[in-house]
Write a protein that holds these residues in place. Structure first.
Motif, PDB file in Angstrom:
ATOM      1  N   PRO A   1       5.050  12.234   6.645  1.00  0.00           N
ATOM      2  CA  PRO A   1       5.178  12.369   5.198  1.00  0.00           C
ATOM      3  C   PRO A   1       4.605  13.677   4.645  1.00  0.00           C
ATOM      4  O   PRO A   1       4.857  14.015   3.489  1.00  0.00           O
ATOM      5  N   TYR A   2       3.863  14.418   5.446  1.00  0.00           N
ATOM      6  CA  TYR A   2       3.299  15.694   5.002  1.00  0.00           C
ATOM      7  C   TYR A   2       4.134  16.892   5.448  1.00  0.00           C
ATOM      8  O   TYR A   2       3.730  18.023   5.266  1.00  0.00           O
ATOM      9  N   ASP A   3       5.299  16.614   6.008  1.00  0.00           N
ATOM     10  CA  ASP A   3       6.211  17.681   6.412  1.00  0.00           C
ATOM     11  C   ASP A   3       7.152  17.973   5.245  1.00  0.00           C
ATOM     12  O   ASP A   3       8.041  17.184   4.951  1.00  0.00           O
ATOM     13  N   PHE A   4       6.939  19.095   4.603  1.00  0.00           N
ATOM     14  CA  PHE A   4       7.769  19.508   3.475  1.00  0.00           C
ATOM     15  C   PHE A   4       8.719  20.634   3.881  1.00  0.00           C
ATOM     16  O   PHE A   4       9.240  21.342   3.024  1.00  0.00           O
ATOM     17  N   SER A   5       8.956  20.789   5.172  1.00  0.00           N
ATOM     18  CA  SER A   5       9.775  21.900   5.653  1.00  0.00           C
ATOM     19  C   SER A   5      11.229  21.825   5.205  1.00  0.00           C
ATOM     20  O   SER A   5      11.958  22.798   5.332  1.00  0.00           O
ATOM     21  N   MET A   6      11.636  20.697   4.662  1.00  0.00           N
ATOM     22  CA  MET A   6      13.016  20.577   4.179  1.00  0.00           C
ATOM     23  C   MET A   6      13.242  21.418   2.928  1.00  0.00           C
ATOM     24  O   MET A   6      14.364  21.629   2.508  1.00  0.00           O
ATOM     25  N   TYR A   7      12.164  21.909   2.308  1.00  0.00           N
ATOM     26  CA  TYR A   7      12.268  22.755   1.134  1.00  0.00           C
ATOM     27  C   TYR A   7      12.103  24.201   1.565  1.00  0.00           C
ATOM     28  O   TYR A   7      11.220  24.532   2.348  1.00  0.00           O
ATOM     29  N   ASP A   8      12.956  25.070   1.042  1.00  0.00           N
ATOM     30  CA  ASP A   8      12.827  26.485   1.399  1.00  0.00           C
ATOM     31  C   ASP A   8      12.370  27.284   0.186  1.00  0.00           C
ATOM     32  O   ASP A   8      12.143  26.741  -0.890  1.00  0.00           O
ATOM     33  N   ALA A   9      12.260  28.579   0.347  1.00  0.00           N
ATOM     34  CA  ALA A   9      11.724  29.446  -0.705  1.00  0.00           C
ATOM     35  C   ALA A   9      12.608  29.502  -1.948  1.00  0.00           C
ATOM     36  O   ALA A   9      12.168  29.949  -2.998  1.00  0.00           O
ATOM     37  N   THR A  10      13.843  29.048  -1.862  1.00  0.00           N
ATOM     38  CA  THR A  10      14.723  29.075  -3.034  1.00  0.00           C
ATOM     39  C   THR A  10      14.458  27.898  -3.960  1.00  0.00           C
ATOM     40  O   THR A  10      15.123  27.763  -4.974  1.00  0.00           O
TER      41      THR A  10
ATOM     42  N   GLU B   1      15.154  24.919  -3.491  1.00  0.00           N
ATOM     43  CA  GLU B   1      16.200  23.904  -3.341  1.00  0.00           C
ATOM     44  C   GLU B   1      15.931  23.105  -2.083  1.00  0.00           C
ATOM     45  O   GLU B   1      15.622  23.680  -1.046  1.00  0.00           O
ATOM     46  N   PRO B   2      16.089  21.784  -2.152  1.00  0.00           N
ATOM     47  CA  PRO B   2      15.883  21.005  -0.925  1.00  0.00           C
ATOM     48  C   PRO B   2      16.983  21.285   0.084  1.00  0.00           C
ATOM     49  O   PRO B   2      18.142  21.435  -0.269  1.00  0.00           O
ATOM     50  N   LYS B   3      16.571  21.406   1.316  1.00  0.00           N
ATOM     51  CA  LYS B   3      17.528  21.446   2.413  1.00  0.00           C
ATOM     52  C   LYS B   3      17.973  20.016   2.674  1.00  0.00           C
ATOM     53  O   LYS B   3      17.436  19.075   2.097  1.00  0.00           O
ATOM     54  N   GLU B   4      18.928  19.814   3.537  1.00  0.00           N
ATOM     55  CA  GLU B   4      19.328  18.443   3.872  1.00  0.00           C
ATOM     56  C   GLU B   4      18.118  17.714   4.411  1.00  0.00           C
ATOM     57  O   GLU B   4      17.343  18.255   5.174  1.00  0.00           O
ATOM     58  N   SER B   5      17.970  16.468   3.974  1.00  0.00           N
ATOM     59  CA  SER B   5      16.821  15.684   4.425  1.00  0.00           C
ATOM     60  C   SER B   5      17.230  14.242   4.614  1.00  0.00           C
ATOM     61  O   SER B   5      18.300  13.824   4.230  1.00  0.00           O
ATOM     62  N   ASN B   6      16.295  13.474   5.173  1.00  0.00           N
ATOM     63  CA  ASN B   6      16.534  12.039   5.362  1.00  0.00           C
ATOM     64  C   ASN B   6      15.834  11.220   4.297  1.00  0.00           C
ATOM     65  O   ASN B   6      15.720  10.027   4.415  1.00  0.00           O
ATOM     66  N   SER B   7      15.290  11.868   3.268  1.00  0.00           N
ATOM     67  CA  SER B   7      14.605  11.108   2.215  1.00  0.00           C
ATOM     68  C   SER B   7      15.427  11.011   0.969  1.00  0.00           C
ATOM     69  O   SER B   7      16.433  11.589   0.809  1.00  0.00           O
TER      70      SER B   7
ATOM     71  N   PHE C   1       0.854  -1.180   0.000  1.00  0.00           N
ATOM     72  CA  PHE C   1       0.000   0.000   0.000  1.00  0.00           C
ATOM     73  C   PHE C   1       0.893   1.234   0.000  1.00  0.00           C
ATOM     74  O   PHE C   1       1.718   1.403   0.895  1.00  0.00           O
ATOM     75  N   ARG C   2       0.731   2.060  -1.027  1.00  0.00           N
ATOM     76  CA  ARG C   2       1.593   3.205  -1.259  1.00  0.00           C
ATOM     77  C   ARG C   2       0.771   4.490  -1.172  1.00  0.00           C
ATOM     78  O   ARG C   2      -0.338   4.563  -1.690  1.00  0.00           O
ATOM     79  N   GLN C   3       1.346   5.506  -0.551  1.00  0.00           N
ATOM     80  CA  GLN C   3       0.726   6.820  -0.406  1.00  0.00           C
ATOM     81  C   GLN C   3       1.480   7.837  -1.259  1.00  0.00           C
ATOM     82  O   GLN C   3       2.675   7.641  -1.559  1.00  0.00           O
ATOM     83  N   TYR C   4       0.799   8.938  -1.588  1.00  0.00           N
ATOM     84  CA  TYR C   4       1.391  10.008  -2.381  1.00  0.00           C
ATOM     85  C   TYR C   4       0.924  11.355  -1.845  1.00  0.00           C
ATOM     86  O   TYR C   4      -0.222  11.492  -1.422  1.00  0.00           O
ATOM     87  N   ALA C   5       1.805  12.348  -1.926  1.00  0.00           N
ATOM     88  CA  ALA C   5       1.443  13.745  -1.689  1.00  0.00           C
ATOM     89  C   ALA C   5       2.276  14.571  -2.659  1.00  0.00           C
ATOM     90  O   ALA C   5       3.500  14.414  -2.719  1.00  0.00           O
ATOM     91  N   PHE C   6       1.608  15.430  -3.445  1.00  0.00           N
ATOM     92  CA  PHE C   6       2.298  16.294  -4.398  1.00  0.00           C
ATOM     93  C   PHE C   6       2.197  17.722  -3.875  1.00  0.00           C
ATOM     94  O   PHE C   6       1.112  18.184  -3.526  1.00  0.00           O
ATOM     95  N   TYR C   7       3.332  18.402  -3.868  1.00  0.00           N
ATOM     96  CA  TYR C   7       3.490  19.660  -3.149  1.00  0.00           C
ATOM     97  C   TYR C   7       4.061  20.728  -4.067  1.00  0.00           C
ATOM     98  O   TYR C   7       5.092  20.501  -4.715  1.00  0.00           O
TER      99      TYR C   7
END
Length: 158
Positions: free
Chosen positions: A141-150, A152-158, A90-96
């Protein structure tokens, strides 16, 4: 254990329908695309499916369109596995959307393990069941805070 998997895409002209936004079927294609990239990262791409003589096929989708996406926008396609049993994953998705930090789409897919030659249901091999482990429950999985306004992804564990 698998984790959250992200791919960032740019919405192209061919994704847009006559109403000027991303067509609903494109979101389903993106579900397939990000799931395929994720399983390849887990070591179970088409080559491995053929060698093992069984594969995962979609048997049920549930989708929720929340906001429209438009040409030129950067969108994070996120997926994760949230459950597994002998026959199904069972797979989930969120597009941001990065520009306004909005969740555009949420969905899930029930995937069945089948024998390639016959198309009949088959119990997952240990190779499959080891790779298709649910996401660590401590992750949001709904925490997208690793992305900033630029964008560009910030460092993440994904």
């Amino acid at each position: 254990m698998s984790d959250i998997f992200d791919v960032t895409i740019k919405v192209k002209a061919e994704h847009i329908d006559q109403l000027g936004h991303v067509n609903n079927v494109v979101y389903v294609q993106w579900m397939q695309d990000v799931a395929t990239l994720h399983i390849e990262q887990l070591g179970l791409g088409l080559k491995e499916y053929i060698a093992l003589k069984h594969a995962m096929v979609a048997v049920e989708h549930h989708v929720q369109y929340r906001k429209a996406a438009f040409e030129g926008e950067e969108v994070v396609l996120r997926t994760w596995l949230n459950d597994i049993n002998a026959l199904y994953s069972f797979r989930q998705y969120a597009f941001y959307r990065l520009s306004d930090q909005s969740v555009l789409f949420m969905g899930n897919t029930k995937w069945a393990c089948v024998e390639i030659a016959s198309g009949r249901p088959k119990r997952m091999s240990p190779t499959f069941s080891q790779a298709y482990q649910p996401m660590d429950a401590s992750l949001n999985p709904y925490d997208f805070s690793m992305y900033d306004a630029t964008l560009e992804p910030k460092e993440s564990n994904s």
